[in-house]
Structure formats: structure tokens, C-alpha cells
Motif scaffolding. Structure first.
Motif, short mmCIF file in Angstrom:
data_model
loop_
_atom_site.label_atom_id
_atom_site.label_comp_id
_atom_site.label_asym_id
_atom_site.label_seq_id
_atom_site.Cartn_x
_atom_site.Cartn_y
_atom_site.Cartn_z
N VAL A 207 31.40 4.26 -28.58
CA VAL A 207 32.05 5.55 -28.87
C VAL A 207 31.35 6.68 -28.13
O VAL A 207 31.99 7.57 -27.55
N ALA A 208 30.02 6.65 -28.13
CA ALA A 208 29.26 7.70 -27.43
C ALA A 208 29.44 7.59 -25.93
O ALA A 208 29.65 8.60 -25.24
N LEU A 209 29.39 6.37 -25.39
CA LEU A 209 29.51 6.17 -23.95
C LEU A 209 30.87 6.62 -23.44
O LEU A 209 31.00 7.16 -22.34
N THR A 222 22.06 12.17 -26.47
CA THR A 222 21.77 12.84 -27.74
C THR A 222 22.54 12.19 -28.89
O THR A 222 22.00 11.97 -29.98
N GLU A 223 23.82 11.88 -28.64
CA GLU A 223 24.64 11.25 -29.68
C GLU A 223 24.13 9.85 -30.00
O GLU A 223 24.10 9.44 -31.17
N GLU A 232 13.80 3.53 -26.10
CA GLU A 232 13.60 2.39 -25.21
C GLU A 232 14.93 1.83 -24.71
O GLU A 232 15.09 1.49 -23.54
N ALA A 233 15.90 1.77 -25.62
CA ALA A 233 17.23 1.29 -25.24
C ALA A 233 17.87 2.23 -24.22
O ALA A 233 18.54 1.78 -23.27
N LEU A 234 17.69 3.53 -24.38
CA LEU A 234 18.27 4.50 -23.45
C LEU A 234 17.66 4.36 -22.06
O LEU A 234 18.35 4.57 -21.05
#
Length: 457
Positions: A207-209, A222-223, A232-234
Motif C-alpha cells: 500500500v505504501a509502495l 515514512t509511511e 534495516e528493511a528500508l
């Protein structure tokens, strides 16, 4: 003083010219649907709430218009619930129906209810309005038309290839060049979530992507952080924000990124087949592009996902979209019924065609010729000719009142009518008609057959 009437925000009235232009687009889309073997169906404008709710994710559910029950809808509501002022709990007590949010979920319901009457694979198209309680803005309305084509009962990826070709055929016919058909795969997104250690946050992640083009890279990050996706995932997902190259190069990058994910690799293999096949067959005017940030936040997509972007010269968002859904009918009890479909956004396509000045001049020509009215006898004489011309496919009308010639010519000019027929005693005695070209001023006399020969051209 009476209050000036109005219409709800996000809805519109359409003038005759606007309707004619919309019908031109619809007829073009419908023509290509039918050429590709799709059959038309229609479903009710509203469904039982349970049919729609929970099928579009949390954001989609909030945009569904609920319909109040008939009669005294508050009489059966528990007083405790009313005092709590919990709108979600109260809504389920006072509303059992809702306006449809899209055409796909009602289609899935249709397939399940009529499964014994249908021949599978079943190819259907549907052109009807839908409603969403969204914030109105340019190209985004609360009531709008969708033009959908779906195939259910087949897992073959040839369907995805054909749907890409269908998009290309429609926009080529409308002369809208430079349309980009973006493609991705939900299995790829699931694989990315797995690789970065965020499988449990897949919906939040997608949804954010999917908002990247609206809120930018920092907004998406940010979302994601707010939804519990780690820093770390980001870091691991960063390559997605700078994905470029040819289709082949992008697929190779994805294959490397998802080498450790079985689900992600399946998605890459599906994308490879679709993209390579489309490239080999070629497109007329559209561009196929792999967009790994394309997520389309609807929960029911399971394979390929599509989104169509308007030409770069038009500042407008998506004008179409769709994808593969392997288990949509499963929510209504029918398992193992895979489907794939696409949708054309009529209202946004209208804006594109209008902005690029691509509507043919003939689209708004409601009447070919106006017969002027000089009295009762002349009107009867004209109506006999009008009946003959209409039977031959000529669009014509008689001015209803005996009025000054200038007024009748003014009427023709405002309606964009090209020809006028003038009939007086002389013409009636000679069984002829005076035909005037209102654009050039040229006038000539002729028989009914002469009129037909000129006007039919």
C-alpha cells in the motif's frame, strides 16, 4: 426565493456534446472488447454490504458508499451502541447494502451465482458506473464509469499478453500515442517483502509502495516506518527506488535480487514470459514498461498487475489498470477459479483525448441537415422527405415552429448543422428542394435523390 439547485460533489451533469464524446470512447472500447471475444454482462448498481466489504483492503472499505436501510433504520439499533458513537459498529446495524466500488468483485459474485450456466474460460466485458467516497479532484470523481474486460477459468499467461494487446489496440484506435502500460507482479512484491524480512507486513508494504508517484520516496519510507517496517528493511529495499534500464535489464536485476525467494522467482518468470512475448509480437503505439514499485493496493491481486499511464504531455495519473487474481471467487465459495482482467478509466481517458484534441469533428454532429419550417403545407412536404432520408441513415430534423428564417438559421448554426433545406411554394410545385451549405453559403436545387446523394457523403 427558491434555493438554487446543485449536485453532490464528485458528480457531474453531461451536455449533449460531452455525452457524444463519451459514447465515442465507449463505442471504441466496446468494439475492441467484442473483437477479442468478450461478452457483455450487467450487475446491479448496489450489492449486499457483505459482498463488498473486506475485499478492497482497509482503505478501500472506507471509500464504499453505504445505503441506509428502509424505514426507521435506527429503531433496531442497540442503545448502548448509539451511546458509544462507534460508527463502524452502528453502520452494520443500519446499512445492509452499498453502492458498488468497482466491477470486479460484483463480477466474481456473478460468476459464483451463475457458474452452472457459463462456459469456461468465460470472457466478459462490463461498462457501468461505480461509486467511491473519495476526495474529488481533477480526474477523480465519486461517480464514474469503468470499462472492464476479464477472463476467468484459465491460468494461462497468454491472457495477460492479449490484455496488453487490447490496451494497445484501443489507445491506437483513439489515436492516443505514448501511453505506457506498466506491469509488475504481486509475487515479485511478496518476494521483495520476504527478502527484506517484512513478509508479515506485505499489505502495509505494498500500500505504501503504491503511493510512490503521489508522496515520493521519503513519503513512502515514512509511511513504511509508521507501519512497523524496520530501518534495516528500508536499506534493503532502496534499490527499488532507482530501478532503470530496458525490460530485459530490469528483469535480470529482479532475478538477482529475488534469487533466494521461491515466490519472487515465480513472479519474475511470469514477467519474463509476458514481457518477452509482447516484445516479440510488438505493439502498435503503446509502451510496455516494468515498474517494480507498482503495487495497486487491492488485496485480491495474486499475479501480474497492470497500470496505464497517460502520455507524458498530459499531467494526469492512471487511465487504466488491472491484474491477475487467483482466488477472488474463493471468497464466495468457488475455489480454483483463476481470473485476470483490465479496466479502462473512461473519465480520465476523456480528459486525455480532449486535452490532445483527438476527438473527430464528426463525433458531435447530431444533425446533418435542418429542414426550415415555413408553414403547415411546407412542413408536411418536408416530413415526407425527412422520413425517407432517415430510413437511409441521414440525420435530419424539421424546425418545429414557423419562425423567421434568421432565427432558424441561428438554431442550425448553434447546433453545428452543416446543411439546411429550404422549401416554399416554388419548390413544392416542382417537387424539388433547395439545399444550402451553411458553411460555404452555396445553394442548389435538387430532387430527393439528389439530397440523398449529397448528404450520404
Amino acid at each position: 426565493m427558491a434555493q438554487k439547485p446543485s449536485i453532490p460533489k464528485g458528480t457531474r451533469d453531461f451536455s449533449p456534446i460531452e455525452v457524444a464524446k463519451r459514447q465515442y470512447i465507449i463505442s471504441t472500447i466496446k468494439k475492441h472488447f467484442e473483437r477479442s471475444g468478450f461478452q457483455p454482462i450487467e450487475t446491479p448498481s448496489f450489492e449486499n454490504s457483505e459482498t463488498l466489504m473486506g475485499k478492497y483492503g482497509e482503505e478501500g472499505d472506507r471509500l464504499i458508499f453505504k445505503i441506509l436501510n428502509s424505514g426507521d433504520y435506527l429503531s433496531k439499533v442497540n442503545e448502548t451502541l448509539l451511546n458509544e458513537k462507534n460508527s463502524q459498529k452502528v453502520t452494520s446495524q443500519i446499512s445492509e447494502k452499498a453502492l458498488r466500488y468497482d466491477l470486479t468483485v460484483p463480477f466474481a459474485r456473478f460468476v459464483v451465482q451463475h457458474q452452472n450456466e457459463l462456459e469456461f474460460p468465460f470472457k466478459r466485458y462490463q461498462i457501468q458506473p461505480v461509486w467511491r467516497a473519495d476526495r474529488p479532484q481533477k480526474g477523480r470523481y465519486r461517480e464514474f464509469y469503468q470499462c472492464d474486460a476479464d477472463v476467468v477459468g484459465s491460468t494461462s499467461l497468454w491472457q495477460e499478453v492479449e490484455l496488453v494487446q487490447l490496451y494497445d489496440a484501443v489507445f491506437t484506435d483513439l489515436k492516443v500515442e505514448g501511453v505506457t502500460i506498466k506491469i509488475n507482479n504481486r509475487k515479485v512484491l511478496a518476494g521483495i517483502a520476504e527478502v527484506i524480512g517484512a513478509s508479515d507486513k506485505l499489505i502495509d508494504f505494498t500500500v505504501a509502495l503504491d503511493k510512490l508517484d503521489k508522496i515520493g520516496e521519503e513519503g513512502v519510507k515514512t509511511e513504511m516506518l509508521a507501519k512497523g517496517i524496520s530501518e534495516e528493511a528500508l536499506v534493503k529495499v532502496q534499490p527499488l527506488f532507482a530501478f532503470n534500464g530496458t525490460l530485459t535489464e530490469k528483469i535480470d536485476q529482479l532475478r538477482q535480487l529475488l534469487a533466494t525467494s521461491e515466490e519472487g522467482t515465480k513472479g519474475v518468470n511470469e514477467l519474463t514470459f509476458i514481457c518477452e512475448t509482447v516484445e516479440e509480437l510488438g505493439l502498435q503505439s503503446a509502451i510496455l514498461d516494468l515498474d517494480v514499485t507498482l503495487a495497486r493496493g487491492l488485496n485480491y491481486y495474486t499475479g501480474a498487475i497492470f497500470e496505464v499511464a497517460a502520455p507524458a504531455t498530459v499531467q494526469l495519473g492512471s487511465i487504466g489498470g488491472g491484474g491477475r487474481y487467483d482466488d477472488l471467487t474463493g471468497i464466495f465459495g468457488l475455489k480454483n477459479m483463476s481470473g485476470v482482467g483490465i479496466s479502462f478509466g473512461l473519465d480520465r481517458i476523456y480528459l486525455v483525448v480532449e486535452e490532445l484534441n483527438l476527438f473527430p469533428n464528426t463525433v458531435t454532429n447530431v444533425t446533418d441537415v435542418l429542414f426550415l419550417n415555413f408553414g403547415e403545407n411546407e412542413a408536411k412536404y418536408c416530413l415526407k422527405a425527412i422520413a425517407n432520408l432517415r430510413n437511409k441513415g441521414v440525420k435530419c430534423e424539421l424546425y418545429p415552429d414557423k419562425a423567421k428564417m434568421a432565427k432558424q438559421f441561428q438554431y442550425a448554426e448553434k447546433k453545428g448543422i452543416k446543411y439546411a433545406v429550404i422549401v416554399g411554394e416554388t419548390e413544392m410545385n416542382q417537387n424539388i428542394f433547395a439545399l444550402k451549405n451553411l458553411q460555404t453559403g452555396e445553394q442548389q436545387n435538387g430532387t430527393l435523390q439528389d439530397l440523398l446523394d449529397i448528404l450520404s457523403k
